[in-house]
Write a protein that holds these residues in place. Structure first.
Motif, PDB file in Angstrom:
ATOM      1  N   ILE A   4       0.833  -1.204   0.000  1.00  0.00           N
ATOM      2  CA  ILE A   4       0.000   0.000   0.000  1.00  0.00           C
ATOM      3  C   ILE A   4       0.872   1.259   0.000  1.00  0.00           C
ATOM      4  O   ILE A   4       0.560   2.252  -0.664  1.00  0.00           O
ATOM      5  CB  ILE A   4      -0.962  -0.021   1.202  1.00  0.00           C
ATOM      6  N   GLU A   5       1.981   1.234   0.722  1.00  0.00           N
ATOM      7  CA  GLU A   5       2.895   2.380   0.741  1.00  0.00           C
ATOM      8  C   GLU A   5       3.467   2.628  -0.653  1.00  0.00           C
ATOM      9  O   GLU A   5       3.584   3.776  -1.101  1.00  0.00           O
ATOM     10  CB  GLU A   5       4.025   2.122   1.744  1.00  0.00           C
ATOM     11  N   HIS A   6       3.817   1.555  -1.350  1.00  0.00           N
ATOM     12  CA  HIS A   6       4.333   1.680  -2.717  1.00  0.00           C
ATOM     13  C   HIS A   6       3.259   2.260  -3.634  1.00  0.00           C
ATOM     14  O   HIS A   6       3.546   3.084  -4.509  1.00  0.00           O
ATOM     15  CB  HIS A   6       4.794   0.305  -3.210  1.00  0.00           C
ATOM     16  N   PHE A   7       2.022   1.833  -3.440  1.00  0.00           N
ATOM     17  CA  PHE A   7       0.893   2.381  -4.192  1.00  0.00           C
ATOM     18  C   PHE A   7       0.805   3.898  -3.981  1.00  0.00           C
ATOM     19  O   PHE A   7       0.670   4.673  -4.941  1.00  0.00           O
ATOM     20  CB  PHE A   7      -0.397   1.693  -3.737  1.00  0.00           C
ATOM     21  N   LYS A   8       0.879   4.318  -2.715  1.00  0.00           N
ATOM     22  CA  LYS A   8       0.765   5.745  -2.385  1.00  0.00           C
ATOM     23  C   LYS A   8       1.862   6.582  -3.039  1.00  0.00           C
ATOM     24  O   LYS A   8       1.667   7.770  -3.336  1.00  0.00           O
ATOM     25  CB  LYS A   8       0.842   5.943  -0.870  1.00  0.00           C
ATOM     26  N   ASN A   9       3.033   5.992  -3.250  1.00  0.00           N
ATOM     27  CA  ASN A   9       4.135   6.715  -3.873  1.00  0.00           C
ATOM     28  C   ASN A   9       3.926   6.942  -5.366  1.00  0.00           C
ATOM     29  O   ASN A   9       4.635   7.737  -5.979  1.00  0.00           O
ATOM     30  CB  ASN A   9       5.453   5.953  -3.665  1.00  0.00           C
ATOM     31  N   ASN A  10       2.954   6.234  -5.934  1.00  0.00           N
ATOM     32  CA  ASN A  10       2.745   6.309  -7.372  1.00  0.00           C
ATOM     33  C   ASN A  10       1.362   6.807  -7.783  1.00  0.00           C
ATOM     34  O   ASN A  10       1.203   7.324  -8.885  1.00  0.00           O
ATOM     35  CB  ASN A  10       2.966   4.926  -7.989  1.00  0.00           C
ATOM     36  N   PHE A  11       0.379   6.642  -6.903  1.00  0.00           N
ATOM     37  CA  PHE A  11      -0.981   7.066  -7.196  1.00  0.00           C
ATOM     38  C   PHE A  11      -1.592   7.716  -5.960  1.00  0.00           C
ATOM     39  O   PHE A  11      -1.276   7.332  -4.837  1.00  0.00           O
ATOM     40  CB  PHE A  11      -1.847   5.869  -7.618  1.00  0.00           C
ATOM     41  N   GLU A  12      -2.479   8.680  -6.198  1.00  0.00           N
ATOM     42  CA  GLU A  12      -3.210   9.316  -5.105  1.00  0.00           C
ATOM     43  C   GLU A  12      -4.411   8.449  -4.746  1.00  0.00           C
ATOM     44  O   GLU A  12      -5.305   8.238  -5.575  1.00  0.00           O
ATOM     45  CB  GLU A  12      -3.695  10.706  -5.528  1.00  0.00           C
ATOM     46  N   ILE A  13      -4.444   7.929  -3.532  1.00  0.00           N
ATOM     47  CA  ILE A  13      -5.551   7.077  -3.108  1.00  0.00           C
ATOM     48  C   ILE A  13      -6.798   7.936  -2.887  1.00  0.00           C
ATOM     49  O   ILE A  13      -6.783   8.902  -2.135  1.00  0.00           O
ATOM     50  CB  ILE A  13      -5.211   6.304  -1.823  1.00  0.00           C
ATOM     51  N   ILE A  14      -7.884   7.569  -3.574  1.00  0.00           N
ATOM     52  CA  ILE A  14      -9.133   8.330  -3.434  1.00  0.00           C
ATOM     53  C   ILE A  14     -10.235   7.520  -2.760  1.00  0.00           C
ATOM     54  O   ILE A  14     -11.242   8.085  -2.325  1.00  0.00           O
ATOM     55  CB  ILE A  14      -9.627   8.858  -4.796  1.00  0.00           C
ATOM     56  N   HIS A  15     -10.040   6.207  -2.670  1.00  0.00           N
ATOM     57  CA  HIS A  15     -11.066   5.374  -2.027  1.00  0.00           C
ATOM     58  C   HIS A  15     -10.481   4.005  -1.715  1.00  0.00           C
ATOM     59  O   HIS A  15      -9.681   3.477  -2.488  1.00  0.00           O
ATOM     60  CB  HIS A  15     -12.279   5.214  -2.953  1.00  0.00           C
ATOM     61  N   THR A  16     -10.886   3.426  -0.603  1.00  0.00           N
ATOM     62  CA  THR A  16     -10.519   2.043  -0.276  1.00  0.00           C
ATOM     63  C   THR A  16     -11.758   1.291   0.197  1.00  0.00           C
ATOM     64  O   THR A  16     -12.682   1.892   0.762  1.00  0.00           O
ATOM     65  CB  THR A  16      -9.439   1.972   0.819  1.00  0.00           C
ATOM     66  N   LYS A  17     -11.748   0.008  -0.036  1.00  0.00           N
ATOM     67  CA  LYS A  17     -12.867  -0.840   0.405  1.00  0.00           C
ATOM     68  C   LYS A  17     -12.292  -2.132   0.957  1.00  0.00           C
ATOM     69  O   LYS A  17     -11.427  -2.749   0.335  1.00  0.00           O
ATOM     70  CB  LYS A  17     -13.808  -1.127  -0.763  1.00  0.00           C
TER      71      LYS A  17
ATOM     72  N   VAL B  35     -12.333 -21.194   5.242  1.00  0.00           N
ATOM     73  CA  VAL B  35     -11.264 -20.364   4.699  1.00  0.00           C
ATOM     74  C   VAL B  35     -11.738 -18.912   4.645  1.00  0.00           C
ATOM     75  O   VAL B  35     -12.907 -18.640   4.354  1.00  0.00           O
ATOM     76  CB  VAL B  35     -10.820 -20.854   3.302  1.00  0.00           C
ATOM     77  N   THR B  36     -10.836 -18.002   4.980  1.00  0.00           N
ATOM     78  CA  THR B  36     -11.128 -16.568   4.957  1.00  0.00           C
ATOM     79  C   THR B  36     -10.601 -15.950   3.672  1.00  0.00           C
ATOM     80  O   THR B  36      -9.438 -16.155   3.302  1.00  0.00           O
ATOM     81  CB  THR B  36     -10.470 -15.864   6.160  1.00  0.00           C
ATOM     82  N   VAL B  37     -11.463 -15.229   2.983  1.00  0.00           N
ATOM     83  CA  VAL B  37     -11.056 -14.436   1.819  1.00  0.00           C
ATOM     84  C   VAL B  37     -11.133 -12.971   2.232  1.00  0.00           C
ATOM     85  O   VAL B  37     -12.210 -12.468   2.563  1.00  0.00           O
ATOM     86  CB  VAL B  37     -11.963 -14.709   0.600  1.00  0.00           C
ATOM     87  N   ALA B  38      -9.982 -12.310   2.259  1.00  0.00           N
ATOM     88  CA  ALA B  38      -9.922 -10.932   2.771  1.00  0.00           C
ATOM     89  C   ALA B  38      -9.019 -10.089   1.884  1.00  0.00           C
ATOM     90  O   ALA B  38      -7.897 -10.493   1.572  1.00  0.00           O
ATOM     91  CB  ALA B  38      -9.405 -10.918   4.208  1.00  0.00           C
ATOM     92  N   ALA B  39      -9.517  -8.927   1.482  1.00  0.00           N
ATOM     93  CA  ALA B  39      -8.757  -8.083   0.557  1.00  0.00           C
ATOM     94  C   ALA B  39      -9.045  -6.619   0.801  1.00  0.00           C
ATOM     95  O   ALA B  39     -10.116  -6.245   1.305  1.00  0.00           O
ATOM     96  CB  ALA B  39      -9.096  -8.450  -0.885  1.00  0.00           C
ATOM     97  N   ASP B  40      -8.085  -5.774   0.439  1.00  0.00           N
ATOM     98  CA  ASP B  40      -8.290  -4.330   0.347  1.00  0.00           C
ATOM     99  C   ASP B  40      -8.357  -3.959  -1.128  1.00  0.00           C
ATOM    100  O   ASP B  40      -7.469  -4.325  -1.909  1.00  0.00           O
ATOM    101  CB  ASP B  40      -7.143  -3.568   1.006  1.00  0.00           C
ATOM    102  N   ILE B  41      -9.421  -3.242  -1.504  1.00  0.00           N
ATOM    103  CA  ILE B  41      -9.555  -2.719  -2.865  1.00  0.00           C
ATOM    104  C   ILE B  41      -9.233  -1.225  -2.803  1.00  0.00           C
ATOM    105  O   ILE B  41      -9.854  -0.483  -2.040  1.00  0.00           O
ATOM    106  CB  ILE B  41     -10.972  -2.940  -3.416  1.00  0.00           C
ATOM    107  N   ILE B  42      -8.267  -0.800  -3.586  1.00  0.00           N
ATOM    108  CA  ILE B  42      -7.774   0.578  -3.522  1.00  0.00           C
ATOM    109  C   ILE B  42      -7.943   1.245  -4.882  1.00  0.00           C
ATOM    110  O   ILE B  42      -7.523   0.683  -5.906  1.00  0.00           O
ATOM    111  CB  ILE B  42      -6.285   0.619  -3.132  1.00  0.00           C
ATOM    112  N   ILE B  43      -8.555   2.426  -4.906  1.00  0.00           N
ATOM    113  CA  ILE B  43      -8.649   3.214  -6.143  1.00  0.00           C
ATOM    114  C   ILE B  43      -7.668   4.363  -6.058  1.00  0.00           C
ATOM    115  O   ILE B  43      -7.632   5.103  -5.069  1.00  0.00           O
ATOM    116  CB  ILE B  43     -10.050   3.811  -6.355  1.00  0.00           C
ATOM    117  N   GLY B  44      -6.843   4.519  -7.100  1.00  0.00           N
ATOM    118  CA  GLY B  44      -5.890   5.623  -7.149  1.00  0.00           C
ATOM    119  C   GLY B  44      -5.958   6.396  -8.451  1.00  0.00           C
ATOM    120  O   GLY B  44      -6.304   5.847  -9.493  1.00  0.00           O
ATOM    121  N   LYS B  45      -5.655   7.691  -8.368  1.00  0.00           N
ATOM    122  CA  LYS B  45      -5.540   8.544  -9.561  1.00  0.00           C
ATOM    123  C   LYS B  45      -4.065   8.795  -9.854  1.00  0.00           C
ATOM    124  O   LYS B  45      -3.237   8.795  -8.952  1.00  0.00           O
ATOM    125  CB  LYS B  45      -6.260   9.880  -9.344  1.00  0.00           C
ATOM    126  N   LYS B  46      -3.767   9.070 -11.103  1.00  0.00           N
ATOM    127  CA  LYS B  46      -2.396   9.362 -11.490  1.00  0.00           C
ATOM    128  C   LYS B  46      -1.867  10.583 -10.735  1.00  0.00           C
ATOM    129  O   LYS B  46      -2.591  11.552 -10.492  1.00  0.00           O
ATOM    130  CB  LYS B  46      -2.309   9.623 -12.995  1.00  0.00           C
TER     131      LYS B  46
END
Length: 274
Positions: free
Chosen positions: A208-221, A260-271
């Motif tokens: 997620i930190e690497h994501f933030k360095n490349n895209f602006e996070i606008i929403h997470t789920k 079994v647990t299925v768990a994920a973060d969905i992240i939307i980012g803008k350029k």
């Protein structure tokens, strides 16, 4: 002409990986202005990784197991979460690239429920062959995320689901107002299986930190669901997760797993423009 081949007449975002020029359809073949050509397989995909070595892990059996799990609804909540996130993007029509699409579950479901133009790419040829059996859409591609065969500034949304990222390429192919939707496993994901693996501890913080360095996070789920599993489903699960690649066959037969647990973060980012 086979409909699965002829569909590429309408693929306007493909580029030649040799000279970077636009590819256009010519009687069952994709060609650029420099006369480089790429055959379209009868099953409806194009292979841009012609010299790839056979993979003994990410193979036909691996993706068949994943397809069985997908078809039984284990990832439907992740899919629904992605659909909700796509609705936040205020565009009636989207050109979407699913990069690292695997056996094509998400691309197929989106193509069946939207009017998006979808390019779905994976490095594993067996994954794309598996995916292309089901539908004459999307545009299936055997390709490398280090050299994505899509034109600059041609894609509205990149999907990157449980898959490695290449942010340079994602930024290159996205339009100026483009978005990246990335799905990463949470710490709880497959925890019942992980306890038997050689990788018992996991955190997605660095991803997620690497994501933030490349895209602006606008929403997470956040997605978390627990499923009861039978013996056959456990077999499918352990044969479709890299967590179990190094486990001996005998060990795989003696796992005490009933959920079994299925768990994920969905992240939307803008350029981000630097």
């Amino acid at each position: 002409m086979n409909k699965k081949i002829k569909k590429f007449e309408n693929a306007k975002s493909l580029k030649c990986i040799k000279c970077q020029e636009k590819l256009t359809y010519h009687n069952g073949v994709l060609k650029c202005q420099n006369n480089h050509s790429y055959d379209i397989a009868a099953k409806g995909y194009v292979n841009f990784v012609l010299n790839a070595k056979e993979n003994n892990v990410y193979n036909k059996v691996f993706f068949e197991n994943r397809s069985e799990i997908n078809n039984q609804g284990f990832y439907k909540y992740v899919l629904n979460g992605i659909i909700e996130c796509l609705k936040l993007i205020d565009k009636s029509e989207l050109i979407l690239a699913d990069l690292g699409c695997g056996e094509g579950y998400y691309a197929l479901e989106l193509s069946n429920n939207t009017n998006y133009q979808i390019y779905a790419l994976d490095y594993a040829k067996d994954a794309i062959i598996n995916a292309s059996k089901s539908s004459n859409i999307p545009y299936w591609i055997v390709g490398d995320i280090a050299n994505v065969p899509l034109l600059d500034n041609s894609i509205d949304v990149v999907l990157n689901i449980f898959s490695p990222a290449n942010y340079l390429e994602f930024n290159r192919i996205l339009k100026t107002d483009g978005y990246l939707i990335k799905v990463v496993p949470r710490q709880e994901h497959f925890k019942e299986i992980r306890k038997y693996s050689n990788s018992k501890e996991y955190s997605n913080e660095k991803i997620i930190e690497h994501f933030k360095n490349n895209f602006e996070i606008i929403h997470t789920k956040e997605i978390i669901n627990i499923f009861k599993v039978n013996e056959k489903q456990v077999t499918n699960l352990i044969n479709m997760t890299p967590l179990m690649f190094n486990l001996d066959v005998d060990d795989k037969l003696n796992l005490d797993i009933n959920k079994v647990t299925v768990a994920a973060d969905i992240i939307i980012g803008k350029k981000i423009y630097k």
